[in-house]
Design a protein around this motif. Sequence first.
Motif, PDB file in Angstrom:
ATOM      1  N   SER A  12       2.521   3.039  -6.433  1.00 20.40           N
ATOM      2  CA  SER A  12       1.310   2.628  -7.142  1.00 20.40           C
ATOM      3  C   SER A  12       0.315   1.933  -6.217  1.00 20.40           C
ATOM      4  CB  SER A  12       1.670   1.664  -8.276  1.00 20.40           C
ATOM      5  OG  SER A  12       2.355   0.535  -7.787  1.00 20.40           O
ATOM      6  N   GLY A  13       0.623   1.952  -4.903  1.00 23.21           N
ATOM      7  CA  GLY A  13      -0.231   1.268  -3.940  1.00 23.21           C
ATOM      8  C   GLY A  13      -1.558   1.969  -3.743  1.00 23.21           C
ATOM      9  N   ARG A  14      -2.458   1.334  -2.987  1.00 24.23           N
ATOM     10  CA  ARG A  14      -3.801   1.864  -2.799  1.00 24.23           C
ATOM     11  C   ARG A  14      -3.926   2.698  -1.533  1.00 24.23           C
ATOM     12  NH1 ARG A  14      -6.647  -3.727  -2.596  1.00 24.23           N
ATOM     13  NH2 ARG A  14      -4.612  -4.200  -1.653  1.00 24.23           N
ATOM     14  N   GLY A  15      -2.811   2.800  -0.755  1.00 17.82           N
ATOM     15  CA  GLY A  15      -2.907   3.468   0.548  1.00 17.82           C
ATOM     16  C   GLY A  15      -3.025   4.958   0.478  1.00 17.82           C
TER      17      GLY A  15
ATOM     18  N   ARG B 137       0.821  -1.216   0.000  1.00 17.04           N
ATOM     19  CA  ARG B 137       0.000   0.000   0.000  1.00 17.04           C
ATOM     20  C   ARG B 137       0.858   1.270   0.000  1.00 17.04           C
ATOM     21  NH1 ARG B 137      -5.413  -0.301   1.056  1.00 17.04           N
ATOM     22  NH2 ARG B 137      -6.267  -2.368   1.526  1.00 17.04           N
ATOM     23  N   LEU B 138       2.062   1.159   0.507  1.00 16.79           N
ATOM     24  CA  LEU B 138       2.924   2.340   0.580  1.00 16.79           C
ATOM     25  C   LEU B 138       3.799   2.506  -0.671  1.00 16.79           C
ATOM     26  CD1 LEU B 138       4.038   2.186   4.309  1.00 16.79           C
ATOM     27  CD2 LEU B 138       2.368   3.714   3.259  1.00 16.79           C
ATOM     28  N   GLN B 139       3.750   1.548  -1.584  1.00 17.38           N
ATOM     29  CA  GLN B 139       4.443   1.732  -2.850  1.00 17.38           C
ATOM     30  C   GLN B 139       3.787   2.855  -3.630  1.00 17.38           C
ATOM     31  OE1 GLN B 139       4.849  -1.941  -5.069  1.00 17.38           O
ATOM     32  NE2 GLN B 139       5.246  -3.116  -3.207  1.00 17.38           N
TER      33      GLN B 139
END
Length: 287
Positions: free
Chosen positions: A284-287, A280-282
């Motif tokens: 492209s993540g969703r976070g 999620r913290l990448q």
Amino acid sequence: MPRKRSPDRNDHDDTVDDERADSKIDINNAPDPATATPAQAKKYLNRSVERVVSMLNELQETAVPMSLVEIHRAIDMPKATAFRYLWTLQKHRYVERDADGLYVLGLGFVGMQSRDLDVLKERARPWLERLRDEVGETANLGVLDGDAVRYVEVAESQRPVRMVSAPGSRDPIYCTALGKAIAAQLPESRVRELLEHVELKPRTAKTITTVDQFLADLASVRKRGYAVDDGENEDDGRCVAVAILGTRLPAALSVSAPASRLTLRDVSKVAKSLSAMAERLQPSGRG
């Protein structure tokens, strides 16, 4: 007959030019670089610095590592000069060269990427708190800082007896799960270089104290996808960590706790939660 200037002269010549120009520079009344006219820029500009900046801009803007040929062509610089600049930047860790001879921005910029770090901390904080509440133990965000790992965000366990490191504190990479998780993402040559500046002192009876042992442990980290400090930094401590991929910062997340509460049977479950958070913290993540 005038001597022809070589297009690949060394930096000493630029230094001589700078010294000659010093007497013509009015430091107190220098124009703003952002609004300077071409004539003013010609008077104040340092060619060597500008060429280095152009080189770093190319490396920053590309999504993939670049070869020496690609770099010297992109900035219209002689190949030998480009290599000399890259070699110097590599020496000071602002550029790294991988096993294929390709160049990327190096770890020397970590301390300068304050905005990237601020964004990562801001995004990570609620997830660290959520993980802390889920497992009841301290959750950490760490980044590589020189040859050590620095704790930049900590969600401290609410339990009376807990493992915790203060934000801003540093620990060695060779005996911490955060350090191992980050080091496992680096080229072996870079890991060896980092360890050249570190004395692998035993902190406990379980501490890894040789480079070969550490490299072997990193191979295990890559294979299973997470790192473990099993009483290597503190006798009664255990820590699990997962690297955050896809960022310009060498960073990782971890959970640390007394070994009596974070048992070896719990490690894989905690690692799964850490991996989900790291995704999620990448960028492209969703976070």
